[in-house]
Design a protein around this motif. Sequence first.
Motif, PDB file in Angstrom:
ATOM      1  N   LYS A 132      41.180  37.064  35.369  1.00  0.00           N
ATOM      2  CA  LYS A 132      40.581  38.265  35.946  1.00  0.00           C
ATOM      3  C   LYS A 132      39.864  37.870  37.229  1.00  0.00           C
ATOM      4  N   GLY A 133      40.307  38.429  38.350  1.00  0.00           N
ATOM      5  CA  GLY A 133      39.743  38.085  39.643  1.00  0.00           C
ATOM      6  C   GLY A 133      38.434  38.791  39.920  1.00  0.00           C
ATOM      7  N   ARG A 134      37.831  38.439  41.049  1.00  0.00           N
ATOM      8  CA  ARG A 134      36.549  39.050  41.410  1.00  0.00           C
ATOM      9  C   ARG A 134      36.671  40.554  41.638  1.00  0.00           C
ATOM     10  N   ASN A 135      37.879  40.998  42.004  1.00  0.00           N
ATOM     11  CA  ASN A 135      38.107  42.435  42.215  1.00  0.00           C
ATOM     12  C   ASN A 135      38.530  43.130  40.929  1.00  0.00           C
ATOM     13  N   ASN A 136      38.376  42.417  39.793  1.00  0.00           N
ATOM     14  CA  ASN A 136      38.742  42.919  38.458  1.00  0.00           C
ATOM     15  C   ASN A 136      40.244  43.072  38.254  1.00  0.00           C
ATOM     16  N   GLU A 137      41.032  42.561  39.177  1.00  0.00           N
ATOM     17  CA  GLU A 137      42.479  42.571  38.996  1.00  0.00           C
ATOM     18  C   GLU A 137      42.864  41.497  37.971  1.00  0.00           C
ATOM     19  N   VAL A 138      43.698  41.878  37.001  1.00  0.00           N
ATOM     20  CA  VAL A 138      44.084  40.971  35.923  1.00  0.00           C
ATOM     21  C   VAL A 138      45.506  40.460  36.157  1.00  0.00           C
ATOM     22  N   SER A 139      45.676  39.144  36.087  1.00  0.00           N
ATOM     23  CA  SER A 139      46.991  38.517  36.217  1.00  0.00           C
ATOM     24  C   SER A 139      47.322  37.784  34.922  1.00  0.00           C
TER      25      SER A 139
END
Length: 216
Positions: A132-139
């Motif tokens: 989960k990235g800082r922009n809340n995008e989940v990979s």
Amino acid sequence: MRLIKSISRAGGKINEDYILHNDYNYVLLLDGASGLQNNLIHNSDTEDASTDAQWFVEEFARLIMCYVDSITPAKDLVKKCISELKQEYNNLLKGKEHNLSVFEPSASMAFIKRTGGIIELLILGDITVIIKGRNNEVSVFFDDSVQALDNKALTVAKIVAAEQQLNVCDAMSHGSVRTILEQNRSRKNSGSEGGYWVLGLQEDAVDHAIYQQLNE
């Protein structure tokens, strides 16, 4: 990097999982798999029960810990550890007859390493990594090639279990299921059709790993 919680449940009587981490710069997760035939290094029936896969994951983790600060790129680090582990394994097997495709231990691996502001992710086998990235995008990172082969063997095992009134674990030792498992294992670290890549004793497997560089 902070390990919040770890849960490891053995698939059999011996746990072949291994977790190694440093709060600052790396996390290593290994899910070991012994060869399909008898162990060559260890006897799992002795009092100090162990398996070849347990030896494999413990020794690989030890090598990672030795070299993680001196070898920077994650791929180079893993290749170095495989090379030394292969030499150790071959020395232990001197004078023993074995078929590498059947007897050789291996593992699925997820390795996350921080170098400066770059985080490297390296996956071999069927471990799922969710970031989960800082922009809340989940990979989500996952290689389903091993799972597809396992599902084929499991389907046949369920049929055998129903026909012979066995539990599924016992059915996995049935001849028809073992044949499928041996066929699957022969495709390990192979570029042939239906082949798959895991952490084994082949350095070139690293070139086929899922690899990502992530900004911190």
